[in-house]
Scaffold this active site. Structure first.
Site, mmCIF file in Angstrom:
data_model
loop_
_atom_site.group_PDB
_atom_site.id
_atom_site.type_symbol
_atom_site.label_atom_id
_atom_site.label_comp_id
_atom_site.label_asym_id
_atom_site.label_seq_id
_atom_site.Cartn_x
_atom_site.Cartn_y
_atom_site.Cartn_z
ATOM 1 N N PHE A 126 -29.087 -24.362 19.898
ATOM 2 C CA PHE A 126 -30.234 -23.977 19.081
ATOM 3 C C PHE A 126 -30.788 -22.630 19.579
ATOM 4 C CE2 PHE A 126 -34.618 -24.139 17.539
ATOM 5 C CZ PHE A 126 -34.380 -24.431 16.204
ATOM 6 N N ARG A 376 -27.841 -28.775 4.874
ATOM 7 C CA ARG A 376 -27.964 -29.842 5.857
ATOM 8 C C ARG A 376 -28.760 -30.996 5.267
ATOM 9 N NH1 ARG A 376 -30.997 -28.904 11.576
ATOM 10 N NH2 ARG A 376 -32.777 -29.220 10.189
#
Lengths: 416, 416
Positions: A126, A376
């Site tokens: 991330f 997503r």
């Protein structure tokens, strides 16, 4: 595969944790919410708890509220330890944000490995993790060694192992990849890291509340994670951190705030770290977010991680099946196919992912866009039904079939 | 001095900001609250705002709430800049806790003064400030030079000046002392620090919302402060930080989180700090606390700092007068006598301060105990009435006169 809505209804009827949906505040029943892995829904218990904390504890009790609030970070940490992360009491505590906790624990790890010059992470980690590590590497003159990860398949333990040598101080990776949902092999990677004497620091943001986290089985050293995704603690709620018990006495973090000091309220001269996991705390903690994290942990604990993980696997499998049946190769799977290798979200790839995402929102479905070209779908198992997956994927099919997405541009979206 | 309750009532009748009390949620009207400088009261607007943020924004809007929430730290910062701190737009932002902000800004200042080996603070600074600086000094091999301050009179600019030389990188002090309420001479100290090329970092926790803070007049470089005291943002609400505009382009803080990155949501490779005060942000900010800080800033702005400071001076003067009349030398003043040299709290000294504090609480008055042997009376001007001061000081008189405090032990208390 049975594509009927009736089949989805039958799956819901058999769902052993389906009744937990009734414990959430869901004012818009027409909305299909596929983003519980960005921001979880509001539990009814949290709504009540926050009203009470605001009116009675803050409004009425005022400063006396601290007699209760002072234990919130630890008691919530212990509940997460027992029921969500399956580690020992006193190994987990709420504190700061994920990013600040990453900084504190990574710095503590580097201090514990003096003379070593390398931090290992991967290019699929991330962003904030990569940036925090980059900052620490720059400040200390270390190398940030970035392993290349397949964006759909997740981190490859062999590539990580190949990046390890005796100069590595710390390996920092995400357990469940924020993009693909791929689960990293925590046991293999931690074992390899320990073999060269490095410490491991795991980001559990997309793991906590969705999958089994093998902190104990792997012997992982350190971890951080947020509470606003699958733990449903609300926007910007405090993060948690994990430090394996036997490391706590020797590790020290760099931000010496009063909440990390032994005998804090003596307010004495000189800093001496607390003898417990409290030494990783810093300043006055947010109480409202702390309560929301406590309630979120409670509902997660009540459902049980194994039941949640099983339902997450079933939901994502179902979404993949519907996508294949209805959209075929117009949408490529960008997550591991095998459910045991995924968290509770699944990602699809299409050049038109951004306009499709916008058109879906207009059609009352909230997914997430992720670079590059990815849609997503987060299927938080505490409140997402199979009929929601059916309905949302049907709307996705219609958006693609009708070309409704073509009227949306390709502007890069905001993500959180 | 007129000791009658009628006189207090007449003062309230003339109070130009007395009507602001009606904007607070005050369910227990018998309680005398002298601790608004530890935890401010709950504004009614905040109560409503939080319910709306919980139900509508989190509960209904879900992830879409971030379209609004993303600006909260900056918009609240700009309101604080305009109406509370009197600095420029873009110089203030909500972020993290006071302790974490102190760490970030102190580290940024030290990086901006390479080769210098000294941090200056004083022994009356709030514990977390001293600890954070101690940690930074230890990590970097610097000297933490601690000036001795009279605990009742506050920091002496001449002593600070005497501690300065060309090796000093940073001077970090509290503007209003947490114990005595003494106001430090920000102009004199900043001028002296700048003369040797050092930067200044001010803790405004007990200043923001209670007194004029001469950041601009002094040319102060950096500041931090909390929002849960005079700004009434509730327990553990996010802190703020101030960085003078012309310093922002060159200062870099050490925790490279994604909220501090230029073009955050591109989630790209490599960290590049934002071009604004946002570069001092780190992780995902707490939304509920952010809204509470916004509402707290609004009500403070509406009353106006000069009116608040004038009333705070009048309230503390009145408390000092009543204490002198009713208790004489059984209670020594442990704050500057001159109101222009105090914040909005006043402190008294007595060997029995701890048991007196406990007996007062039993009598429905909430003050604060502070080591050594001090009773701290916080008189937040937004909602404290002169009749509250009269009533609270009368109960204090009775507790001392009757010896009610003698039944309480001398255990050291919790403070926050």
């Amino acid at each position: 595969m049975d594509l009927s809505r009736q089949y989805a209804e039958s799956l819901d009827a058999q769902d052993p944790i389906g009744h937990f949906r009734a414990q959430f505040y869901i004012p818009d029943t027409a909305l299909v919410y596929f983003d519980g892995n960005s921001l979880g829904r509001l539990p009814l218990a949290t709504r009540e708890r926050l009203r009470d904390a605001i009116d009675r504890e803050w409004g009425h009790d005022l400063i006396r509220g601290w007699d209760t609030w002072i234990d919130l970070a630890r008691s919530t940490g212990d509940l997460l330890a027992a029921s969500v992360l399956h580690v020992l009491p006193g190994e987990v505590v709420l504190s700061d944000s994920t990013s600040v906790n990453l900084y504190k624990l990574a710095a503590a790890a580097l201090d514990a490995r003096p003379g070593r010059g390398v931090i290992v992470t991967d290019d699929d980690n991330f962003p904030t993790d990569r940036y925090v590590l980059e900052g620490l590497a720059a400040a200390r003159g270390l190398e940030l060694r970035v392993v290349t990860t397949d964006l759909d398949a997740g981190v490859d333990p062999q590539r990580v192992a190949a990046a390890l040598d005796d100069d590595v101080a710390l390996v920092c990776l995400s357990h469940v990849a924020y993009r693909s949902g791929a689960i990293a092999d925590m046991v293999a990677i931690t074992t390899a890291a320990h073999r060269v004497g490095a410490l491991t620091l795991w980001d559990l943001c997309h793991s906590a509340g969705s999958v089994r986290v093998p902190l104990r089985e792997s012997g992982a050293d350190l971890a951080v994670g947020c509470t606003y995704k699958y733990l449903n603690a609300g926007p910007g709620a405090p993060a948690f951190l994990y430090v394996r018990r036997d490391l706590q006495a020797t590790l020290r973090q760099p931000i010496w705030g009063w909440f990390g000091r032994r005998d804090q309220f003596a307010m004495g001269a000189g800093y001496e770290p607390a003898g417990s996991v409290d030494r990783f705390l810093v300043g006055t903690p947010p109480v409202l977010g702390g309560y929301a994290a406590l309630e979120g942990a409670r509902i997660t604990a009540a459902a049980g991680i194994d039941a949640l993980a099983a339902k997450g696997a079933a939901l994502t499998d179902y979404a993949i099946g519907l996508a294949a049946a209805w959209l075929g190769d117009r949408l490529a799977l960008a997550s591991p196919r095998e459910s045991a290798r995924r968290g509770s979200h699944v990602t699809f790839r299409a050049p038109e992912a951004w306009p499709i995402c916008q058109a879906l929102k207009a059609a009352g479905v909230i997914p997430d866009f992720r670079t590059p070209e990815r849609l997503r779908i987060g299927l938080a198992p505490l409140y997402t039904r199979f009929v929601d997956v059916h309905e949302g994927m049907a709307r996705l099919r219609d958006v693609v079939d009708t070309g409704a997405y073509l009227s949306y541009g390709a502007e890069l979206g905001r993500v959180t």
